[in-house]
Design an enzyme around this catalytic site. Structure first.
Site, PDB file in Angstrom:
ATOM      1  N   GLU A  46       0.803  -1.233   0.000  1.00  0.00           N
ATOM      2  CA  GLU A  46       0.000   0.000   0.000  1.00  0.00           C
ATOM      3  C   GLU A  46       0.835   1.283   0.000  1.00  0.00           C
ATOM      4  O   GLU A  46       0.531   2.228   0.725  1.00  0.00           O
ATOM      5  CB  GLU A  46      -0.923   0.006   1.241  1.00  0.00           C
ATOM      6  CG  GLU A  46      -1.900  -1.141   1.254  1.00  0.00           C
ATOM      7  CD  GLU A  46      -2.682  -1.254   2.579  1.00  0.00           C
ATOM      8  OE1 GLU A  46      -3.858  -1.588   2.518  1.00  0.00           O
ATOM      9  OE2 GLU A  46      -2.104  -1.015   3.641  1.00  0.00           O
TER      10      GLU A  46
HETATM   11  C1  TNX Z   1      -4.335  -4.025   4.717  1.00  0.00           C
HETATM   12  S1  TNX Z   1      -2.702  -6.403   4.316  1.00  0.00           S
HETATM   13  C2  TNX Z   1      -3.071  -3.804   5.169  1.00  0.00           C
HETATM   14  C3  TNX Z   1      -2.866  -3.356   6.551  1.00  0.00           C
HETATM   15  C4  TNX Z   1      -4.149  -3.182   7.286  1.00  0.00           C
HETATM   16  C5  TNX Z   1      -5.093  -4.294   6.922  1.00  0.00           C
HETATM   17  C6  TNX Z   1      -6.364  -4.272   7.683  1.00  0.00           C
HETATM   18  C7  TNX Z   1      -1.674  -5.363   4.131  1.00  0.00           C
HETATM   19  C8  TNX Z   1      -0.435  -5.842   3.572  1.00  0.00           C
HETATM   20  N1  TNX Z   1      -1.953  -4.101   4.457  1.00  0.00           N
HETATM   21  O1  TNX Z   1      -2.110  -2.174   6.567  1.00  0.00           O
HETATM   22  O2  TNX Z   1      -3.886  -3.176   8.646  1.00  0.00           O
HETATM   23  O3  TNX Z   1      -5.360  -4.210   5.559  1.00  0.00           O
HETATM   24  O4  TNX Z   1      -7.136  -5.397   7.409  1.00  0.00           O
END
Ligand code: TNX
Length: 539
Positions: A342
């Protein structure tokens, strides 16, 4: 056993005690009740079970022995001894003496000559007077010890002899894991969890043969691991958490304590420093790291994707070199997780450049890089590992690049997803995941393009935006993580929801003993107040 047989068994049991009064070794005469090894509530389900329908006598006369001069096996044996004491009150190791040579023995034998399916395989041969655990490594013996723990009845049978006996079903269990990496992740960044909390989680995971705990140590809301060369990371970056609590961090000594505690349980710690996004806490501590152009401020919210390191600055890589060096030095396991998810405000080219540079640093400190599935857009080495969580095309790209994959599909394996609309904790951006949905899928075919031999294993991440203490952690993790242990250990042909439901329902004595505040899903007929053997025999 039908009622008639039970009465006969009980009568013969009592008779044999009367007959043996005055004999040297009265325990030898005891007739054990019939039991069925195949219907024990083992999780994860072993590869093969052959029942012999009798009972091994675990009692105050039982001895534990190991192959001589084998310190690591002895450590595993003494772990079992401690667990037997916790469960039954018996103190087996204090009972070893010559006059008891004929009594029942639990024997740990290391066997490296046999060709084992893998280095965590073990065989348990249980007869009336001997319970032999054979394994190629101490690690494998430790997995076998969990099976023994699960086979010990919750309550003793006090009608077989004048002393208490915990009968263990006889037969042969041959077992090995389907995947070498069987993990859970704990996000200690959004909310901080103490060393004691982490140890408790490790203890329960180990009972289900899970062998990896991935610690998500840094994120926008908090930096949770002491880096001696950059002290403000924890002084400033560790000072808060989601919702504005006090946060916290592990000193390197704390981290070493967690690593050592896990190692005794043959579990490895995978440290994650999430970058180049999810780095607000680092950039607040040292603003030169920031690549957004804004002034970073401590963050206590739940949004993602707004932070990034400045990927084109050499000093950023000197900083990362220090962080990777310090953490690698206290991490015995082979992996270093760089996050990589992300990074919505990092330009694509900058992101790929960054991942390549950081991969080199990780390799310099002799670790294998793991990253969330987005990392595959960079020119990553085939030795690096992609953790698939969201984007199937990234998983496929990883395979094209010859990389192995860890499966953590959010729709199935995210422990922070709510069970249903009534769940007080958790999110539901990926799905609602009730206990059966968590269990009923096949990691080997979930992404059809990934061949079995490219799957390193399965990991269930527990993100902590909505949980701030161990009870809330346990509510989301249990019972689902118990199902993930079976998904990563047992072969598909040995998995069945209806059968698992019953075995899971019978985990309550263990979960209660461990004081786990699990979610009592109405889809499971939880076994409450396991009745004592003596009561069952009365029926
Ligand atoms: C996505 S999964 C994220 C996290 C969040 C999560 C909450 C991932 C690699 N990144 O930063 O905490 O969703 O479900």
């Amino acid at each position: 056993m039908n009622k008639m047989n039970k009465r006969i068994a009980k009568t013969i049991g009592v008779l044999s005690i009367i007959l043996s009064v005055g004999c040297e070794s009265p325990q030898k005469e005891i007739l054990m009740p019939e039991t069925d090894l195949k219907s024990e509530n083992l999780i994860p389900m072993p590869s093969s079970i052959v029942a012999a329908n009798s009972g091994f006598r675990l009692d105050q006369y039982t001895r534990i022995e190991t192959s001589p001069d084998n310190a690591s096996l002895q450590e595993v044996a003494s772990y079992l001894s401690d667990k037997i004491t916790e469960k039954t009150g018996l103190r087996l190791d204090s009972n070893i003496n010559e006059s008891q040579k004929n009594d029942a023995v639990i024997y740990f034998r290391q066997n490296t000559d046999k060709s084992w399916p893998n280095d965590e395989a073990y065989i348990l041969s249980i007869k009336k007077d001997s319970l032999i655990l054979e394994a190629p490594t101490a690690k494998a013996a430790f997995r076998g010890v969990q099976t023994i723990r699960q086979l010990i009845p919750e309550v003793s049978n006090d009608s077989l002899a004048e002393h208490s006996i915990w009968p263990i079903s006889t037969g042969i269990i041959e077992d090995h894991p389907n995947f070498e990496y069987r993990g859970s992740m704990l996000d200690v960044a959004r909310h901080f969890f103490s060393v004691e909390d982490v140890k408790k989680y490790i203890d329960i995971l180990a009972y289900y043969k899970i062998n990896v705990l991935h610690l998500h140590l840094t994120d926008d809301q908090g930096w949770r691991i002491e880096i001696k060369s950059w002290p403000k990371l924890t002084e400033i970056g560790g000072s808060t958490e989601v919702g504005g609590g006090a946060g916290g961090f592990y000193t390197q000594e704390d981290y070493k304590e967690i690593v050592a505690y896990a190692a005794v349980r043959h579990m490895m710690i995978v440290p994650e420093i999430d970058m180049p996004g999810h780095t607000n806490a680092a950039s607040v501590s040292y603003p030169f790291l920031d690549g957004t152009g804004k002034t970073p401020k401590l963050y206590q919210g739940r949004h993602v994707g707004f932070s990034t390191f400045d990927t084109r600055k050499d000093t950023v890589y000197s900083f990362i070199d220090d962080v990777v060096r310090e953490i690698s030095a206290i991490t015995p396991g082979p992996y270093f997780h760089i996050g990589g998810d992300e990074s919505h405000v990092t330009k694509k080219g900058d992101y790929n450049y960054f991942v390549n540079k950081v991969e080199k640093i990780v390799q310099k400190y002799e670790k294998i890089m793991i990253g969330w599935d987005e990392i595959v857009t960079a020119e990553v080495d085939s030795e690096s590992i992609a953790q698939f969580w969201a984007d199937e095309s990234n998983a496929t790209t990883a395979i094209e690049k010859g990389m192995k994959v860890i499966l953590s599909p959010a729709k199935k394996a995210y422990l922070d997803m709510q069970y249903d609309t009534l769940s007080p904790y958790g999110l539901h951006w990926a799905a609602y995941i009730p206990v059966d949905t968590a269990y009923v899928w096949n990691p080997e075919t979930y992404v059809p393009q990934i061949p079995k031999d490219m799957i390193l294993g399965v990991e269930a991440p527990l993100w902590s935006e909505t949980i701030s203490n161990i009870e809330e952690l346990e509510y989301l993790a249990f019972p689902r993580v118990i199902g993930y242990s079976e998904l990563s250990w047992s072969l598909e042909e040995n998995r069945d929801w209806e059968n698992f439901r019953v075995r899971l329902a019978n985990q309550t004595p263990f979960l209660d003993m461990m004081n786990v505040k699990y979610y009592a899903s109405p889809r499971i007929d939880w076994v409450k107040n396991k009745r004592a053997y003596k009561e069952i025999l009365k029926d």
